[in-house]
Design a protein around this motif. Structure first.
Motif, short mmCIF file in Angstrom:
data_model
loop_
_atom_site.label_atom_id
_atom_site.label_comp_id
_atom_site.label_asym_id
_atom_site.label_seq_id
_atom_site.Cartn_x
_atom_site.Cartn_y
_atom_site.Cartn_z
N ARG A 19 42.09 45.27 23.92
CA ARG A 19 41.31 46.28 23.21
C ARG A 19 40.04 46.62 24.00
O ARG A 19 39.71 47.79 24.18
CB ARG A 19 40.93 45.74 21.82
CG ARG A 19 40.36 46.79 20.88
CD ARG A 19 39.97 46.19 19.54
NE ARG A 19 40.91 45.19 19.05
CZ ARG A 19 40.59 43.93 18.71
NH1 ARG A 19 39.35 43.50 18.80
NH2 ARG A 19 41.52 43.10 18.28
N GLU A 20 39.37 45.60 24.51
CA GLU A 20 38.13 45.84 25.26
C GLU A 20 38.39 46.62 26.55
O GLU A 20 37.68 47.57 26.86
CB GLU A 20 37.44 44.49 25.58
CG GLU A 20 36.81 43.88 24.33
CD GLU A 20 36.39 42.41 24.52
OE1 GLU A 20 36.01 41.80 23.51
OE2 GLU A 20 36.48 41.89 25.66
N THR A 21 39.41 46.22 27.26
CA THR A 21 39.70 46.90 28.53
C THR A 21 40.12 48.35 28.27
O THR A 21 39.63 49.28 28.94
CB THR A 21 40.83 46.18 29.30
OG1 THR A 21 40.53 44.79 29.36
CG2 THR A 21 40.98 46.73 30.71
N ALA A 22 41.00 48.55 27.28
CA ALA A 22 41.47 49.91 26.99
C ALA A 22 40.32 50.79 26.50
O ALA A 22 40.24 51.97 26.85
CB ALA A 22 42.60 49.86 25.96
N LEU A 237 43.75 45.22 35.90
CA LEU A 237 43.35 44.35 34.79
C LEU A 237 41.87 44.55 34.44
O LEU A 237 41.46 44.33 33.31
CB LEU A 237 43.62 42.89 35.15
CG LEU A 237 45.10 42.53 35.26
CD1 LEU A 237 45.27 41.13 35.84
CD2 LEU A 237 45.78 42.63 33.90
N ASP A 238 41.10 44.95 35.43
CA ASP A 238 39.69 45.21 35.23
C ASP A 238 39.50 46.72 35.04
O ASP A 238 39.95 47.51 35.87
CB ASP A 238 38.91 44.71 36.46
CG ASP A 238 37.45 45.06 36.37
OD1 ASP A 238 36.75 44.45 35.54
OD2 ASP A 238 37.00 45.97 37.10
N ALA A 239 38.84 47.10 33.94
CA ALA A 239 38.73 48.53 33.61
C ALA A 239 38.06 49.32 34.72
O ALA A 239 38.52 50.39 35.10
CB ALA A 239 37.96 48.70 32.30
N GLN A 240 36.98 48.76 35.26
CA GLN A 240 36.24 49.49 36.30
C GLN A 240 37.08 49.73 37.54
O GLN A 240 37.07 50.80 38.13
CB GLN A 240 35.02 48.68 36.69
CG GLN A 240 33.76 49.14 35.99
CD GLN A 240 32.54 48.67 36.74
OE1 GLN A 240 32.54 47.57 37.32
NE2 GLN A 240 31.52 49.49 36.77
N SER A 241 37.80 48.69 37.94
CA SER A 241 38.65 48.80 39.12
C SER A 241 39.77 49.83 38.87
O SER A 241 40.07 50.67 39.73
CB SER A 241 39.21 47.40 39.44
OG SER A 241 40.43 47.45 40.08
#
Ligand code: PGA
Length: 248
Positions: A19-22, A237-241
Motif C-alpha cells: 500500500r505504501e509503495t503503490a 520494489l522501491d517507489a522512487q527507483s
C-alpha cells in the motif's frame, strides 16, 4: 505505440508495504503524469491494496500468475475472476521463474494465456532463453517455441490486450543486463516471429525488455527500436527507483 512500464514485485511486500509503495507511485504520477502505461504485478495478497492505491491514478494493478479454469478443485490456485475481483487488470504468464523454478511447461503457459485473455484479463507473456541456449545457437528456436505455444489461436483480438516481455533468463536478478546490441537484435527477432504468426497485428503488439533494468540503464533501453516497454523486478520494489525508471 504506447510504452508499458511494468513492475514485477515477485514474492515481496506485505499488504502494508504494498500500500505504501503503490501510494507513493500514484502520488508521483498524479503530480507529473507519464505518457506510458504503468502496471504493478503484485503478489496475490497485495493486489487489492495496490488497486485501491491506484484507483485515482493512471497506474493499474496486475497479478503474477493465474490458473486456467473458472473455478473448481485446484488447491492453491487462483482464477481470473478472483484476480479481477481483487482489482487486477493485467496478468503475467510464463515468467522465467515459473518456467524454470516452478517447472511450468510451454503447454500450460499457453493454456493460461488463452484462458486469461478469454476471461477479459490483459496478458503479458514472458519469454526468454537461458545462457546455454543462447551460446549454443538456439536463441531463435527457443523464442519461436515459446511464442508458438504461448500465443492463443486466432490472434485477431490481441491488440491492446496482449504484450510480450522478452527477458533473457541470464539477465534476471543477476545485474547482468543484455547489451544494447543484444536487445536490439533479439527484439527484432521477436517482432519478426510475431508478424510471421499474426501478420500486420504483430507490429502492434508491445515487446517489453526485462532483466536487471535499473534507473541508470532504463533510458538507453527504452530508446531502442522495438523496445516498447520495460519489465522491472528488483529495481521496482522501491517507489522512487521505479518512478525514476518511468521518467527515464
Ligand atoms: P530483475 O527481474 O529486474 O530483478 O532482473 C526482472 C523480472 O524477473 O521480471
Amino acid at each position: 505505440m504506447q510504452k508499458i512500464i511494468a513492475a514485477n514485485w515477485k514474492m515481496y511486500k506485505t499488504r502494508q508495504e504494498a500500500r505504501e509503495t503503490a501510494a507513493a507511485v500514484a502520488a508521483a504520477l498524479n503530480e507529473q503524469p507519464t505518457p506510458h502505461e504503468v502496471v504493478v504485478f503484485a503478489p496475490f495478497t497485495a493486489i487489492a491494496e495496490v488497486a485501491d492505491a491506484f484507483a485515482a491514478s493512471q497506474a493499474q494493478a496486475g497479478a503474477q500468475d493465474v490458473w486456467p479454469a473458472v473455478e473448481g478443485a485446484f488447491t492453491g490456485e487462483i482464477s481470473p475472476r478472483m484476480l479481477q475481483d481483487a482489482g487486477a487488470v493485467w496478468v503475467l504468464t510464463g515468467h522465467s521463474e515459473r518456467r524454470h523454478v516452478l517447472g511450468e511447461s510451454d503447454e500450460l503457459v499457453g493454456r493460461k494465456t488463452a484462458f486469461a485473455l478469454e476471461q477479459g484479463l490483459k496478458v503479458m507473456l514472458c519469454i526468454g532463453e537461458k545462457l546455454e541456449e543462447r551460446e549454443s545457437g538456439q536463441l531463435e528456436d527457443v523464442l519461436r517455441r515459446q511464442l508458438d505455444s504461448g500465443l492463443p489461436a486466432g490472434g485477431g483480438a490481441l491488440e491492446g490486450r496482449f504484450a510480450v516481455a522478452y527477458e533473457p533468463v541470464w539477465a534476471i536478478g543477476t545485474g547482468k543486463v543484455a547489451g544494447p546490441d543484444e536487445v536490439l537484435a533479439t527484439h527484432a527477432v521477436v517482432r519478426r516471429l510475431l508478424c510471421e504468426r499474426l501478420g500486420e497485428t504483430g507490429n502492434r503488439i508491445p515487446i517489453l525488455y526485462g532483466g536487471s533494468v535499473k534507473p541508470a540503464n532504463a533510458g538507453k533501453l527504452i530508446g531502442l527500436d522495438n523496445v516498447d516497454g520495460l519489465l522491472i523486478g528488483g529495481a521496482s520494489l522501491d517507489a522512487q527507483s521505479f518512478v525514476q525508471i518511468i521518467r527515464a
